[in-house]
Design a protein around this motif. Structure first.
Motif, PDB file in Angstrom:
ATOM      1  N   UNK A  62       0.826  -1.220   0.000  1.00 59.33           N
ATOM      2  CA  UNK A  62       0.000   0.000   0.000  1.00 59.33           C
ATOM      3  C   UNK A  62       0.857   1.265   0.000  1.00 59.33           C
ATOM      4  N   UNK A  63       2.138   1.134  -0.299  1.00 61.88           N
ATOM      5  CA  UNK A  63       3.070   2.265  -0.138  1.00 61.88           C
ATOM      6  C   UNK A  63       2.632   3.528  -0.874  1.00 61.88           C
ATOM      7  N   UNK A  64       2.192   3.396  -2.112  1.00 58.73           N
ATOM      8  CA  UNK A  64       1.853   4.612  -2.859  1.00 58.73           C
ATOM      9  C   UNK A  64       0.638   5.314  -2.271  1.00 58.73           C
ATOM     10  N   UNK A  65      -0.321   4.553  -1.777  1.00 59.43           N
ATOM     11  CA  UNK A  65      -1.475   5.203  -1.133  1.00 59.43           C
ATOM     12  C   UNK A  65      -1.075   5.801   0.213  1.00 59.43           C
ATOM     13  N   UNK A  66      -0.152   5.148   0.923  1.00 58.03           N
ATOM     14  CA  UNK A  66       0.338   5.722   2.183  1.00 58.03           C
ATOM     15  C   UNK A  66       1.013   7.074   1.893  1.00 58.03           C
ATOM     16  N   UNK A  67       1.845   7.094   0.867  1.00 53.89           N
ATOM     17  CA  UNK A  67       2.525   8.350   0.520  1.00 53.89           C
ATOM     18  C   UNK A  67       1.500   9.449   0.187  1.00 53.89           C
ATOM     19  N   UNK A  68       0.519   9.081  -0.619  1.00 56.37           N
ATOM     20  CA  UNK A  68      -0.507  10.067  -0.998  1.00 56.37           C
ATOM     21  C   UNK A  68      -1.294  10.529   0.224  1.00 56.37           C
ATOM     22  N   UNK A  69      -1.585   9.613   1.129  1.00 53.13           N
ATOM     23  CA  UNK A  69      -2.366   9.969   2.314  1.00 53.13           C
ATOM     24  C   UNK A  69      -1.570  10.873   3.250  1.00 53.13           C
ATOM     25  N   UNK A  70      -0.265  10.649   3.336  1.00 51.74           N
ATOM     26  CA  UNK A  70       0.560  11.534   4.173  1.00 51.74           C
ATOM     27  C   UNK A  70       0.561  12.945   3.588  1.00 51.74           C
ATOM     28  N   UNK A  71       0.732  13.048   2.284  1.00 48.25           N
ATOM     29  CA  UNK A  71       0.680  14.370   1.658  1.00 48.25           C
ATOM     30  C   UNK A  71      -0.687  15.014   1.880  1.00 48.25           C
ATOM     31  N   UNK A 126      -6.956  -0.874  -9.121  1.00 41.04           N
ATOM     32  CA  UNK A 126      -5.790  -0.004  -9.045  1.00 41.04           C
ATOM     33  C   UNK A 126      -4.924  -0.358  -7.815  1.00 41.04           C
ATOM     34  N   UNK A 127      -5.581  -0.577  -6.691  1.00 37.42           N
ATOM     35  CA  UNK A 127      -4.844  -0.929  -5.467  1.00 37.42           C
ATOM     36  C   UNK A 127      -4.143  -2.281  -5.615  1.00 37.42           C
ATOM     37  N   UNK A 150      17.528 -10.485   6.815  1.00 35.65           N
ATOM     38  CA  UNK A 150      18.196 -11.312   5.797  1.00 35.65           C
ATOM     39  C   UNK A 150      17.277 -11.627   4.619  1.00 35.65           C
ATOM     40  N   UNK A 151      15.974 -11.530   4.825  1.00 38.03           N
ATOM     41  CA  UNK A 151      15.013 -11.714   3.732  1.00 38.03           C
ATOM     42  C   UNK A 151      14.345 -10.365   3.509  1.00 38.03           C
ATOM     43  N   UNK A 152      15.064  -9.498   2.794  1.00 37.96           N
ATOM     44  CA  UNK A 152      14.570  -8.128   2.601  1.00 37.96           C
ATOM     45  C   UNK A 152      13.406  -8.106   1.622  1.00 37.96           C
ATOM     46  N   UNK A 153      12.513  -7.156   1.835  1.00 36.23           N
ATOM     47  CA  UNK A 153      11.385  -6.948   0.929  1.00 36.23           C
ATOM     48  C   UNK A 153      11.317  -5.469   0.578  1.00 36.23           C
ATOM     49  N   UNK A 154      10.532  -5.141  -0.438  1.00 38.73           N
ATOM     50  CA  UNK A 154      10.423  -3.751  -0.876  1.00 38.73           C
ATOM     51  C   UNK A 154       9.805  -2.889   0.220  1.00 38.73           C
ATOM     52  N   UNK A 155      10.341  -1.700   0.349  1.00 39.42           N
ATOM     53  CA  UNK A 155       9.782  -0.703   1.273  1.00 39.42           C
ATOM     54  C   UNK A 155       9.416   0.544   0.480  1.00 39.42           C
ATOM     55  N   UNK A 156       8.920   1.522   1.191  1.00 36.57           N
ATOM     56  CA  UNK A 156       8.455   2.765   0.557  1.00 36.57           C
ATOM     57  C   UNK A 156       9.465   3.322  -0.453  1.00 36.57           C
ATOM     58  N   UNK A 157      10.730   3.394  -0.052  1.00 33.93           N
ATOM     59  CA  UNK A 157      11.733   4.035  -0.906  1.00 33.93           C
ATOM     60  C   UNK A 157      11.989   3.256  -2.198  1.00 33.93           C
ATOM     61  N   UNK A 158      11.636   1.986  -2.213  1.00 38.12           N
ATOM     62  CA  UNK A 158      11.833   1.164  -3.423  1.00 38.12           C
ATOM     63  C   UNK A 158      10.693   1.341  -4.419  1.00 38.12           C
ATOM     64  N   UNK A 159       9.611   1.939  -3.960  1.00 36.38           N
ATOM     65  CA  UNK A 159       8.363   1.883  -4.728  1.00 36.38           C
ATOM     66  C   UNK A 159       8.298   2.996  -5.762  1.00 36.38           C
ATOM     67  N   UNK A 160       8.216   2.639  -7.038  1.00 39.06           N
ATOM     68  CA  UNK A 160       8.079   3.662  -8.067  1.00 39.06           C
ATOM     69  C   UNK A 160       6.659   4.214  -8.108  1.00 39.06           C
ATOM     70  N   UNK A 161       6.523   5.305  -8.830  1.00 36.53           N
ATOM     71  CA  UNK A 161       5.182   5.783  -9.162  1.00 36.53           C
ATOM     72  C   UNK A 161       4.530   4.732 -10.069  1.00 36.53           C
ATOM     73  N   UNK A 162       3.277   4.425  -9.806  1.00 37.14           N
ATOM     74  CA  UNK A 162       2.562   3.442 -10.638  1.00 37.14           C
ATOM     75  C   UNK A 162       1.340   4.114 -11.252  1.00 37.14           C
ATOM     76  N   UNK A 163       1.240   4.043 -12.556  1.00 39.04           N
ATOM     77  CA  UNK A 163       0.053   4.552 -13.246  1.00 39.04           C
ATOM     78  C   UNK A 163      -0.656   3.369 -13.884  1.00 39.04           C
ATOM     79  N   UNK A 164      -1.967   3.343 -13.761  1.00 37.91           N
ATOM     80  CA  UNK A 164      -2.691   2.173 -14.253  1.00 37.91           C
ATOM     81  C   UNK A 164      -3.765   2.568 -15.249  1.00 37.91           C
TER      82      UNK A 164
END
Lengths: 148, 716
Positions: free
Chosen positions: A135-144, B620-621, B653-667
């Motif tokens: 849900x990262x992108x929605x979290x970012x949008x919600x913070x803004x 979209x979500x 040791x089993x890293x996963x994507x976090x906020x900073x890894x997440x690109x803008x997504x357009x659908x």
């Protein structure tokens, strides 16, 4: 006996001082909104505020809290919905499974308290909580949105 | 239905855990109002007009419950602002001869496999309400209309609310010959309504399996043999018996041991100090390196199952002007749901009751009864909301272990919670595969033959070997099957799989084999486009004449992303398409790679044609979320085997994507209105290949082994 200030109330618990605050909140105080996700301060599902600072409760020994004022998700707003972060989350339909969202909301509330208008880079730096639903992108949008 | 009405209503759900309302002014539970009425099995109408739609599938964040409620409510002509949901308990479904149908929730089937019968359920309820109004007014039902939870008789200017009609409607027989609406008549289906299950997730009130509290409940922590297939030999309970809170130290079957204490923290702390001896069952020397060699042996093996064959690919490639070959590979992956595995069980001499976050309520019921040794009709399953599923919670190992443990403490509820390490190290992993691709181009750069040889582990061979078809697991060919492959204009085609099974347990992982196969196909097609000196979009389009829906979504996404238009300096594009779980999807990635080799994914443009779009904002979500899951795998995901066991243990040791890894997504969502496709899984498959193809555009490097954390991305 350890005395704690939790959500504006004084609570006493008979527990070893090295017990992580997470488990005291969940198992001794019976408040389950604060979640267990990793136990090593990696995921942030257990995020609470201590004197306004966001902390990962799984890695805070209860004996170290002292007179610090603890706020959990249950104490963020009187009705569980009226904090501006909760309102923004609601407006943007942020949660999917929802399990990490208590921690995400607590982290976002602390961020906005210190940085009222965070940039994307500041959000990246502050919001390191894991969400496996993504849900990262929605979290970012919600913070803004909450920042106005 | 022989149960007394009120009692039946109370028994349908797991209790108050799972009730949710769209109208936020409502109390979040049914209060003691006048009796509600069942209109068929899918809808319950309260005298104050609230409508509860029953949901048989599991909700794990994918939004299926809201989508299913939209289907029923639309056919009912309900006032959506007064619609809520409740989940049907598996034992209630069983007692009703499975009237609510399949409960298993996976394969992006929640909506598309239920769409006919739940809409008919809603239409039947509407017909009953109209019939009740017509009878009360003494007019023909055909003169009555319904909208916004109200039945009207225009001729006499009369109207009645559903709440006023519910009691009479509930006494009528449920019609079975109802027609459902045409898509043009939908008012709720297709709308981006809000989810029905959000409010309690914002306040901490939402109960998950991990939050179950029962009177007298004890808490268990478990250690399973770290080497797959191994057994428990012995443990020294005396070493921890005096620790605070510890009540029991018990073997759980022949593979695990558990500590049961007053508090979970006490149980897991004591378990960490428990001396345990394991029998590694001869697997203690297995490593990832050995597994890789074993899997590679299938790439050129003579024997393989065939997924798709047309023409003679070997001959075409042998005589081609230009021959291209590449080998790709993807590792084992864990699911790492945010909520660690857990199950609470209460076993008595002749009954079992479990509280469990499950993707498959029917399977949980069967597993609980079997592990407790009681008859199926003496088992109860309370489905808890899931803190993530992704395929992991379709397995029932954690249910069986909890019941096996609780059976030794009869009459006492025991909540068994796994640590994150136990969760990562005892998963049913996404299978390891490698893929060798060989192709021939003629002098003009036209693709004349393609041979795709998969090698690796089969989920079916692990989970249900009896269902293999002549030794072949058809699911190995997801996205590479006759139905799903997107390039049927390739004249000579051979796609096969050499089975190479290991001792590591495997299972469905969001998207299952579409993830790996889309990488293999779409990255290699990209290699071929470059070898032919052609634009990757144009090269694909020329092969898609027999796959118009695949081509249409690819073209739509390319147009949306501005394929071929200039980009900022240093930013490069890659694209891909896929067809899986009934839906057609495509993606364009924009990335840059720094001189030091650091990858930045700037933007992902995604498109899906799911046939019908029940709730576009939730689609979209799901696209956003599937990309986060897919990028986790691409960037970091890797389970390695050392000494027969999983080396990784937690999110460090089993890293996963976090906020900073997440690109803008357009659908973009472009439903063609002629089929029902899935939503939760299809798009995950296109995240990685689009990025990998963009990395090649940026660096000239083909990354063929994942994850990227092991790769040097500096320009070649």
């Amino acid at each position: 006996m350890i005395t704690l200030q939790v959500n504006g109330q004084t609570r006493q618990v008979d527990v070893d001082p090295e017990t992580p605050l997470l488990w005291v909140i969940r198992e001794w105080l019976g408040m389950t909104g604060t979640k267990f996700g990793c136990g090593i301060a990696q995921c942030g599902a257990c995020s609470v505020h201590i004197d306004g600072e966001v902390m990962r409760a799984c890695s805070v020994p209860v004996g170290s809290v002292g007179t610090g004022k603890i706020t959990t998700i249950e104490g963020l707003s009187p009705d569980g919905l009226s904090h501006k972060v909760q309102q923004a989350w609601l407006a943007l339909d942020v949660p999917q499974c929802g399990y990490c969202q208590s921690g995400q909301i607590m982290a976002a509330a602390a961020l906005l308290a210190h940085t009222p208008k965070p940039t994307d880079a500041e959000i990246d730096e502050a919001m390191t909580n894991i969400c496996r639903c993504g849900t990262y992108n929605r979290i970012r949008a919600a913070i803004h949105s909450a920042a106005g | 239905m022989t149960l007394e009405r009120r009692g039946f209503l109370a028994s349908v759900t797991a209790g108050a855990f799972t009730l949710a309302w769209s109208g936020r002014a409502e109390a979040n539970a049914i209060t003691g109002d006048a009796a509600p009425s069942e209109l068929g099995i899918w809808a319950v109408v309260h005298p104050d007009d609230r409508i509860v739609v029953r949901i048989a599938r599991s909700e794990m964040g994918q939004g299926t419950a809201t989508g299913l409620a939209q289907l029923v409510a639309d056919e009912m002509d309900a006032d959506w602002t007064r619609v809520g949901i409740e989940f049907v308990a598996p034992h209630v479904n069983l007692a009703a001869k499975r009237a609510w149908g399949e409960m298993s929730t996976g394969g992006s089937r929640g909506i598309r496999a239920s769409v006919d019968y739940v809409r008919k359920g809603g239409a039947a309820a509407r017909a009953m309400l109209i019939q009740a109004a017509a009878a009360q007014w003494g007019v023909p039902a055909s003169e009555c209309t319904a909208s916004l939870s109200t039945v009207r008789h225009e001729k006499s200017a009369r109207w009645l609310r559903y709440g006023e009609l519910a009691a009479a409607a509930g006494k009528l027989p449920v019609p079975t010959d109802v027609a459902v609406k045409k898509p043009s008549e939908w008012t709720i289906i297709g709308k981006s309504v809000k989810r029905l299950d959000t409010v309690d997730k914002l306040s901490g009130r939402q109960m998950y399996g991990l939050d179950v509290q029962l009177p007298g409940m004890l808490n268990g922590a478990i250690a399973q043999c770290p080497v797959f297939g191994g057994k428990l030999v012995s443990f020294d309970a005396k070493a921890i018996a005096a620790m605070r809170g510890v009540r029991h130290v018990l073997a759980v079957g022949d593979t695990a041991v558990a500590v049961v204490a007053d508090k979970y923290y006490q149980a897991k702390t004591a378990l960490a100090k428990l001396p345990i001896v394991w029998d590694e069952a001869g697997h203690g020397n297995v490593s990832s390196a050995g597994i890789a060699t074993f899997v590679a042996s299938g790439l050129d093996a003579a024997e393989a199952g065939i997924g798709l064959r047309q023409g003679d690919a070997r001959a075409a490639i042998a005589t081609a002007a230009k021959k291209i070959e590449a080998t790709y590979g993807t590792p084992f992956l864990a699911h790492a749901t945010m909520e660690p595995m857990n199950c609470t069980a209460l076993v008595t001499a002749d009954s079992v009751e479990v509280w469990v976050p499950t993707q498959n309520g029917d399977a949980s019921l069967a597993a609980a009864a079997e592990a407790a040794g009681v008859k199926l009709d003496r088992a109860k399953v309370h489905k808890m909301l899931l803190g993530g599923g992704f395929g992991r919670r379709g397995q029932q190992d954690y249910t069986r272990l909890a019941v096996t443990l609780a059976k030794q403490i009869p009459g006492t509820p025991v909540k068994l919670v796994w640590t994150r390490e136990e969760d990562i190290q005892h998963d049913f992993y996404r299978p390891i595969t490698q893929c060798k691709l060989t192709a021939g181009l003629d002098a003009a750069g036209t693709l004349t033959g393609l041979h795709m040889r998969l090698s690796g582990q089969s989920i079916m061979a692990f989970a249900s070997p009896a269902t293999l078809e002549n030794g072949v697991d058809p699911r190995m060919f997801q996205s590479a099957s006759a139905e799903e492959f997107g390039y049927h204009a390739i004249p000579n085609l051979l796609i096969g799989h050499a089975m190479r099974n290991t001792h590591v347990p495997v299972g469905p992982w969001r998207g299952v084999n579409t993830n790996q196969n889309a990488i293999y196909i779409e990255c290699f097609i990209d290699e071929l486009a470059h070898a032919a000196g052609k634009d990757p979009l144009e090269f694909r389009r020329a092969l898609m004449g027999r796959n118009p829906k695949n081509r249409a979504i690819l073209e739509a996404v390319a147009a949306k992303a501005g394929w071929g238009t200039p980009l900022p300096a240093g930013v490069h594009r890659g694209l891909c398409q896929n067809h899986g779980y009934g839906s057609y999807v495509a993606c364009v990635a924009e990335v840059s790679v720094s001189a030091k080799g650091d990858l930045k994914i700037h933007r992902l443009v995604a498109g899906t044609n799911p046939g019908f779009a029940v709730n576009p904002q939730q689609i979209d979500a799901q696209i956003d979320g599937s990309f986060a899951y897919g990028l986790s795998a691409l960037l970091y995901g890797e389970i390695t085997i050392e000494k027969g066991r999983v080396a990784e243990g937690n999110f460090d040791t089993y890293q996963v994507a976090r906020m900073a890894d997440m690109p803008k997504v357009e659908t973009i969502i472009v439903p063609t209105g002629d089929f029902w496709g899935g939503v939760g899984e299809p798009t995950i498959a296109v995240a990685a290949p689009a990025v990998l193809n963009a990395i090649f555009a940026a660096t000239g490097k083909r990354i063929r082994q994942l994850p990227l954390k092991n790769q040097d991305l500096r320009r070649a």
